[in-house]
Design a protein around this motif. Sequence first.
Motif, short mmCIF file in Angstrom:
data_model
loop_
_atom_site.label_atom_id
_atom_site.label_comp_id
_atom_site.label_asym_id
_atom_site.label_seq_id
_atom_site.Cartn_x
_atom_site.Cartn_y
_atom_site.Cartn_z
N SER A 1 0.91 -1.18 -0.01
CA SER A 1 -0.06 -0.13 -0.03
C SER A 1 1.11 1.25 0.00
CB SER A 1 -0.86 0.13 1.14
OG SER A 1 -1.58 1.29 1.22
N LEU A 2 0.43 2.15 -0.93
CA LEU A 2 1.38 3.52 -1.04
C LEU A 2 0.53 4.73 -0.89
CD1 LEU A 2 3.97 4.98 -2.09
CD2 LEU A 2 2.92 4.52 -4.34
N ARG A 3 0.78 5.50 0.06
CA ARG A 3 0.16 6.74 0.13
C ARG A 3 0.51 7.83 -0.87
NH1 ARG A 3 -2.17 8.54 5.00
NH2 ARG A 3 -2.82 6.46 5.07
N ILE A 4 -0.29 7.94 -1.70
CA ILE A 4 -0.18 8.92 -2.92
C ILE A 4 -0.54 10.38 -2.46
CG2 ILE A 4 0.09 7.05 -4.64
CD1 ILE A 4 -2.84 7.52 -5.36
N PHE A 5 -1.48 10.39 -1.83
CA PHE A 5 -1.95 11.71 -1.40
C PHE A 5 -2.31 11.61 0.23
CE2 PHE A 5 -3.37 11.72 -5.69
CZ PHE A 5 -2.49 12.78 -6.23
N GLU B 1 -5.04 11.57 1.75
CA GLU B 1 -6.11 10.69 1.83
C GLU B 1 -6.47 9.69 1.06
OE1 GLU B 1 -9.30 13.69 2.14
OE2 GLU B 1 -8.83 14.08 4.23
N TRP B 2 -5.54 9.48 0.13
CA TRP B 2 -5.86 8.57 -0.93
C TRP B 2 -4.44 7.37 -0.85
CZ3 TRP B 2 -9.89 7.74 -3.98
CH2 TRP B 2 -10.76 8.70 -4.00
N ASP B 3 -4.87 5.79 -0.87
CA ASP B 3 -3.85 5.21 -0.91
C ASP B 3 -4.15 4.37 -2.45
OD1 ASP B 3 -3.17 5.80 1.45
OD2 ASP B 3 -4.13 3.91 2.45
N PHE B 4 -2.72 3.96 -2.72
CA PHE B 4 -2.65 2.89 -4.07
C PHE B 4 -2.51 1.47 -3.51
CE2 PHE B 4 0.00 0.82 -7.02
CZ PHE B 4 -0.99 0.72 -8.00
N TYR B 5 -3.03 0.58 -4.15
CA TYR B 5 -2.95 -0.59 -3.19
C TYR B 5 -2.88 -1.89 -4.39
CZ TYR B 5 -4.32 -5.03 -0.84
OH TYR B 5 -4.27 -6.46 -0.58
#
Length: 261
Positions: free
Chosen positions: A230-234, A236-240
């Motif tokens: 899981s990567l926090r891109i913003f 409040e948004w995560d890329f999974y």
Amino acid sequence: MIKTTSLLLALIMTASLAEAQTTRARKRVPAQTETAVTENTGATESGENSDTPVVEDPNAPSMEYNTDAASADSTETVTTPDGNTTLRPRAKRLPKTSVSSWAAGIQSLQWNEPLNVSQLGTTTKSHLNFNGIGLVLQKETYYLQWGWNIGGMLGIGRANGGPLPDGTPIERQSWNMFAITPRLFWRITNSVNVGGTAMVYMRNIDLPTESGTDITAGRKTNASFMADMSLRIFKEWDFYQAIGTAGDNMTIWKIGVNYRY
């Protein structure tokens, strides 16, 4: 007579001047008084005894400081390599605090299942490819270095496979699923974590039916394990994304985004 009078006037002037200088000195330097507190009566002494007793507040905090307890809390006993015992400052430990949040997201799913087609005593094996999207809702809690979450997912999509023994392909077969996805992860940084997800799911699919033909694909209820990141891109948004297996040469792949609130 005149000399005697002059001498008296000189003495009087000298005495007056000395008294004036003494008065000025007293005005410059305030008088210092010693105050003593009597332990038994609580009375004060400031040159003269005072008749007003000192009233002690029973709710007032004690001014005593336990140096032994403070020393015990701030130090710890360690044994050196040569067998001696010594004291050293106690290491400060971070409080066991946690951060919790909810997340809603959307994910793309893809996996394969074995396809068996039996007709007139002959069984043909192939693969059925599932593609679709899933709506995710999860609760996450993490500590300083690790965390966990648990969520649920509803998915829908289409499946393609075949062909059947007569050459007819299986195309755009509708399917739906419900899954529970517990996850355990390790926080590499504040924005990146890696871990593993167990996905227990139940899926339904409408396969074509023909007279004398029996078509089956995988299992209706199954479980899989996936390695994920899981990567926090913003803020409040995560890329999974995740990839894993569910047995029977089944590979499952997921990718999506989650909104945390």
